[in-house]
Scaffold this active site. Structure first.
Site, mmCIF file in Angstrom:
data_model
loop_
_atom_site.group_PDB
_atom_site.id
_atom_site.type_symbol
_atom_site.label_atom_id
_atom_site.label_comp_id
_atom_site.label_asym_id
_atom_site.label_seq_id
_atom_site.Cartn_x
_atom_site.Cartn_y
_atom_site.Cartn_z
ATOM 1 N N LYS A 96 -0.004 35.530 -5.311
ATOM 2 C CA LYS A 96 0.447 35.947 -3.963
ATOM 3 C C LYS A 96 -0.702 35.813 -2.829
ATOM 4 C CE LYS A 96 4.092 38.687 -6.102
ATOM 5 N NZ LYS A 96 4.695 40.303 -6.157
ATOM 6 N N TYR A 128 13.449 34.647 -5.554
ATOM 7 C CA TYR A 128 13.521 36.027 -5.434
ATOM 8 C C TYR A 128 15.065 36.099 -5.233
ATOM 9 C CZ TYR A 128 8.794 37.901 -5.283
ATOM 10 O OH TYR A 128 7.333 38.278 -5.816
ATOM 11 N N ASN A 175 0.905 43.311 -3.655
ATOM 12 C CA ASN A 175 0.588 43.624 -5.004
ATOM 13 C C ASN A 175 -0.037 42.475 -5.817
ATOM 14 O OD1 ASN A 175 2.867 42.269 -5.500
ATOM 15 N ND2 ASN A 175 4.197 44.077 -6.376
ATOM 16 N N HIS A 227 2.420 37.915 -9.328
ATOM 17 C CA HIS A 227 3.810 37.872 -9.979
ATOM 18 C C HIS A 227 3.672 37.314 -11.371
ATOM 19 C CE1 HIS A 227 7.907 37.131 -10.710
ATOM 20 N NE2 HIS A 227 7.564 35.868 -11.196
ATOM 21 N N GLU A 272 11.865 30.039 -13.615
ATOM 22 C CA GLU A 272 10.811 29.997 -12.455
ATOM 23 C C GLU A 272 10.108 28.899 -12.705
ATOM 24 O OE1 GLU A 272 9.073 34.149 -12.685
ATOM 25 O OE2 GLU A 272 11.163 34.864 -12.041
HETATM 26 P P1 ABT Z 1 7.422 40.557 -8.698
HETATM 27 O O1 ABT Z 1 6.263 39.953 -9.525
HETATM 28 O O2 ABT Z 1 6.990 40.180 -7.310
HETATM 29 O O3 ABT Z 1 8.724 39.832 -9.078
HETATM 30 O O4 ABT Z 1 7.234 42.224 -8.886
HETATM 31 P P2 ABT Z 1 7.849 42.848 -10.097
HETATM 32 O O5 ABT Z 1 8.779 41.837 -11.064
HETATM 33 O O6 ABT Z 1 6.952 43.655 -10.606
HETATM 34 O O7 ABT Z 1 9.000 43.896 -9.187
HETATM 35 P P3 ABT Z 1 10.474 43.360 -8.472
HETATM 36 B B1 ABT Z 1 11.244 44.604 -9.046
HETATM 37 O O8 ABT Z 1 10.711 42.010 -9.115
HETATM 38 O O9 ABT Z 1 10.017 43.362 -7.014
HETATM 39 C C1 ABT Z 1 9.954 42.215 -6.426
HETATM 40 C C2 ABT Z 1 9.096 42.300 -5.204
HETATM 41 O O10 ABT Z 1 9.599 43.204 -4.543
HETATM 42 C C3 ABT Z 1 9.054 44.220 -3.838
HETATM 43 N N1 ABT Z 1 9.802 45.654 -3.744
HETATM 44 C C4 ABT Z 1 10.444 45.695 -4.937
HETATM 45 C C5 ABT Z 1 9.615 46.303 -2.643
HETATM 46 O O11 ABT Z 1 8.929 45.932 -1.939
HETATM 47 N N2 ABT Z 1 10.283 47.313 -2.773
HETATM 48 C C6 ABT Z 1 11.288 47.676 -3.866
HETATM 49 O O12 ABT Z 1 11.890 48.982 -3.773
HETATM 50 C C7 ABT Z 1 11.339 47.034 -4.871
HETATM 51 C C8 ABT Z 1 11.931 47.241 -6.172
HETATM 52 C C9 ABT Z 1 7.718 44.487 -4.626
HETATM 53 C C10 ABT Z 1 7.570 42.951 -5.597
HETATM 54 N N3 ABT Z 1 6.703 42.306 -5.198
HETATM 55 N N4 ABT Z 1 6.059 42.311 -4.038
HETATM 56 N N5 ABT Z 1 5.415 42.093 -3.213
HETATM 57 MG MG MG Z 2 9.981 40.550 -10.456
#
Ligand code: ABT
Ligand code: MG
Length: 152
Positions: A13, A53, A116, A119, A130
């Protein structure tokens, strides 16, 4: 399908690119033993990110998520190998860096869920969706390992 030929979509990212962690991420997947079959850097369009997303469309954090992932270039990759989807999620670590174990990429390099670093596809079906979204078929390269012919 041969589980050894499984593929997953991995993306460094914008925060990972800015922190010069692209090499670190590639190193972890290479040394684990997976095979890199596609790689490119791009500043993704809003449409591509909305598609990527789509499962989070309408959730409260969606606008912030799009702004973050669209804030700069990302490095998109396809990695291949046995159970690469599940194993990658383990290498990546839990979504919230406060819960991701040391030794994982997020556990070692990230503090905030909104930054974070990386992905990884969460299922074989997500990976197929994807990969098709981010890469044209000819951008994914088939190659075989011939190193045993010249390393003794
Ligand atoms: P990705 O690899 O980015 O898809 O992350 P991951 O699959 O581990 O987590 P998910 B649940 O898909 O979240 C996607 C992105 O959304 C953000 N997020 C998620 C929040 O900011 N708050 C929340 O409550 C949740 C559930 C974190 C993830 N990535 N970023 N940045
Ligand atoms: Mg995800």
């Amino acid at each position: 399908m041969d589980v050894r030929r499984q593929r997953t979509f991995i993306m460094v990212k914008p925060d990972g690119v800015q922190r010069r962690l692209v090499g670190e991420v590639i190193k972890r997947f290479e040394t684990k033993g997976f095979k890199l079959v596609a790689l490119k850097q791009l500043h993704a369009s809003d449409q591509l990110l909305r598609n990527h997303y789509a499962e989070h469309d309408g959730k409260p954090f969606f606008p912030k998520l799009l702004a973050y992932i669209g804030s700069g270039p990302v490095v998109a990759m396809v990695w291949e190998g046995a159970n690469v989807v599940d194993v990658s999620r383990k290498l990546v670590g839990a979504t919230r860096p406060s819960e991701s174990a040391p030794g994982t990429i997020r556990g070692d390099f990230a503090i905030e869920v909104g930054r974070n670093i990386i992905h990884g596809s969460d299922s074989v079906e997500s990976a197929q969706r994807e990969i098709a979204l981010w890469f044209r078929p000819e951008e994914v390269v088939e190659w075989n390992d011939h190193s045993n012919e010249w390393i003794y």
